[in-house]
Design a protein around this motif. Structure first.
Motif, PDB file in Angstrom:
ATOM      1  N   ALA A   1      31.776  24.595   7.859  1.00 27.76           N
ATOM      2  CA  ALA A   1      32.749  25.126   6.902  1.00 27.76           C
ATOM      3  C   ALA A   1      34.171  25.020   7.450  1.00 27.76           C
ATOM      4  O   ALA A   1      35.105  24.629   6.733  1.00 27.76           O
ATOM      5  N   ASP A   2      34.343  25.343   8.749  1.00 25.67           N
ATOM      6  CA  ASP A   2      35.682  25.291   9.368  1.00 25.67           C
ATOM      7  C   ASP A   2      36.220  23.865   9.387  1.00 25.67           C
ATOM      8  O   ASP A   2      37.425  23.646   9.201  1.00 25.67           O
TER       9      ASP A   2
ATOM     10  N   ALA B   1      35.051  21.342   7.425  1.00 26.76           N
ATOM     11  CA  ALA B   1      34.764  20.646   6.171  1.00 26.76           C
ATOM     12  C   ALA B   1      33.925  19.389   6.429  1.00 26.76           C
ATOM     13  O   ALA B   1      34.196  18.309   5.905  1.00 26.76           O
ATOM     14  N   ASP B   2      32.879  19.554   7.256  1.00 26.43           N
ATOM     15  CA  ASP B   2      32.037  18.437   7.678  1.00 26.43           C
ATOM     16  C   ASP B   2      30.803  18.350   6.766  1.00 26.43           C
ATOM     17  O   ASP B   2      29.854  19.146   6.898  1.00 26.43           O
ATOM     18  N   ALA B   3      30.831  17.395   5.840  1.00 22.69           N
ATOM     19  CA  ALA B   3      29.734  17.256   4.880  1.00 22.69           C
ATOM     20  C   ALA B   3      28.426  16.849   5.558  1.00 22.69           C
ATOM     21  O   ALA B   3      27.344  17.296   5.161  1.00 22.69           O
ATOM     22  N   ASP B   4      28.532  16.001   6.581  1.00 23.78           N
ATOM     23  CA  ASP B   4      27.319  15.569   7.288  1.00 23.78           C
ATOM     24  C   ASP B   4      26.642  16.740   7.990  1.00 23.78           C
ATOM     25  O   ASP B   4      25.410  16.868   7.985  1.00 23.78           O
ATOM     26  N   MET B   5      27.452  17.604   8.579  1.00 19.27           N
ATOM     27  CA  MET B   5      26.886  18.765   9.267  1.00 19.27           C
ATOM     28  C   MET B   5      26.251  19.731   8.270  1.00 19.27           C
ATOM     29  O   MET B   5      25.211  20.346   8.543  1.00 19.27           O
ATOM     30  N   LEU B   6      26.866  19.858   7.085  1.00 19.20           N
ATOM     31  CA  LEU B   6      26.285  20.717   6.049  1.00 19.20           C
ATOM     32  C   LEU B   6      24.928  20.153   5.591  1.00 19.20           C
ATOM     33  O   LEU B   6      23.992  20.906   5.318  1.00 19.20           O
ATOM     34  N   ALA B   7      24.834  18.833   5.515  1.00 16.74           N
ATOM     35  CA  ALA B   7      23.568  18.200   5.141  1.00 16.74           C
ATOM     36  C   ALA B   7      22.505  18.478   6.200  1.00 16.74           C
ATOM     37  O   ALA B   7      21.340  18.753   5.882  1.00 16.74           O
TER      38      ALA B   7
END
Length: 370
Positions: free
Chosen positions: A87-88, A90-96
């Motif tokens: 979230a900090d 804004a890493d879409a890959d990490m959210l996936a």
């Protein structure tokens, strides 16, 4: 597609884990591990190999149980940190990645929940499974062999050790019967819900073209007992026959009379063993299984007598537990739980976790109502 509410999902994970932890009594497990570790470290432990094996095996099982519980907490903490970083930055890959770990954690907790329902006297033990062909001729003996492969593939998928103890081959296709061990924590509690009659309906590959055939096979599951809990059997109550082990179609695979058939005369219970290298080993294995079956029979008779005296005789388990349909609709359906799978090939390749989990939950519900 709506994004995952990780805060809510993580709260749900922690709540589920807390309920599992309370039932599992993690502190008692830690005490057991410490006590067993001390016993395993004793310099004279292996003076009694049989006792040493029991101690080290139980230690291994309890350590694995503790690791399963403790690793969940660590993984939930790591997931929370992963979500915050994603979230900090804004890493879409990490959210996936977090989404995938969330699903994995939910499955792990579901598996742990099922284990907490295994509270029977022998549920923690290894299992001895026997499969016998029933009515249906070649289709039935073929079906028995299909079920044998299904359970061995399931155990392989779980990483469990198995050992085929006896196989009686049919003159045509498949097997008349087979007995094998599954060495793993809670193997008996897990597989005992598979006990009963299984029915296969398909277009027979052995008879006339396009003719539907129904065949049956029986599955028996008993716990692997420690010697201290086995029953004494007078020598006069047993008849022992020795013969040569054989392979499919009666082919000889052994030039010595190493196979053993043990008959308990008062009850008619018969146990055969032929897969060990020597007659002595087969005799010991057969005796262990016979003693276990007699002990369980005694307990079942006592339980039935109590129900009779109470005037409440109910059959919680029907003989036929599952149907496998391989013609028209492709379906495997459990008749107790209603659980269904529409890919029989996957089921026969060992994908039976859904049936086992549903069976364990169903059984727990039946016990709660009793």
């Amino acid at each position: 597609m709506a994004s995952t509410d990780f805060s809510e999902e993580i709260r749900a994970l922690r709540a589920t884990y807390s309920s599992i932890e309370a039932v599992s009594d993690i502190e008692a497990i830690r005490v057991d591990v410490a006590d067993l570790s001390e016993q395993a470290g004793a310099p004279d432990l292996w003076d009694d190999p049989a006792e040493a094996q029991k101690v080290t095996s139980k230690l291994s099982h309890r350590q694995a149980e503790l690791k399963r519980l403790e690793s969940i907490v660590s993984r939930i903490d790591d997931l929370e940190v992963m979500v915050e970083l994603a979230a900090d930055e804004a890493d879409a890959d990490m959210l996936a990645d977090a989404d995938r770990e969330l699903v994995s954690l939910q499955k792990a907790l579901q598996d742990l929940e099922v284990i907490t329902l295994l509270s029977g006297e022998y549920d923690e033990r290894a299992a001895v499974v026997t499969i016998r062909s029933g009515a249906g001729g070649d289709d039935a003996t073929d079906f028995a062999e299909i079920l044998l492969r299904m359970y061995l593939r399931w155990a392989e998928r779980q990483g469990y050790s198995t050992k085929v103890m006896d196989t009686s081959y049919a003159e045509g296709a498949g097997i008349k019967s087979a007995t094998f061990e599954v060495e793993a924590p809670y193997a008996y509690g897990t597989l005992s819900v598979e006990a009963g009659t299984h029915r296969l309906a398909r277009i027979s590959p052995f008879g006339s073209a396009d003719k539907r055939q129904t065949s049956f096979a029986a599955v028996e599951v008993i716990p692997l007992m420690e010697e201290a809990q086995q029953v004494d059997i007078p020598e006069n109550d047993i008849r022992i026959d020795v013969f040569r082990s054989s392979g499919p179609g009666g082919q000889s695979v052994n030039t010595t009379d190493s196979a053993v058939r043990m008959t308990h005369l008062p009850t008619g219970i018969v146990v055969s063993m032929q897969n060990e290298k020597s007659q002595i080993q087969n005799r010991a294995a057969a005796m262990r299984v016979l003693q276990t079956r007699l002990l369980l029979q005694q307990r079942e008779e006592a339980a039935a007598k109590k129900k009779e005296l109470a005037g409440n005789i109910t059959a919680s388990w029907g003989d036929q537990i599952r149907s496998y349909f391989l013609y028209g609709q492709q379906l495997v359906k459990d008749l107790r739980t209603g659980h269904e799978e529409t890919q029989p090939d996957a089921v026969f390749d060992g994908a039976i976790d859904g049936f086992i989990d549903a069976g364990i939950r169903w059984r727990a519900g039946q016990r709660a109502q009793a």
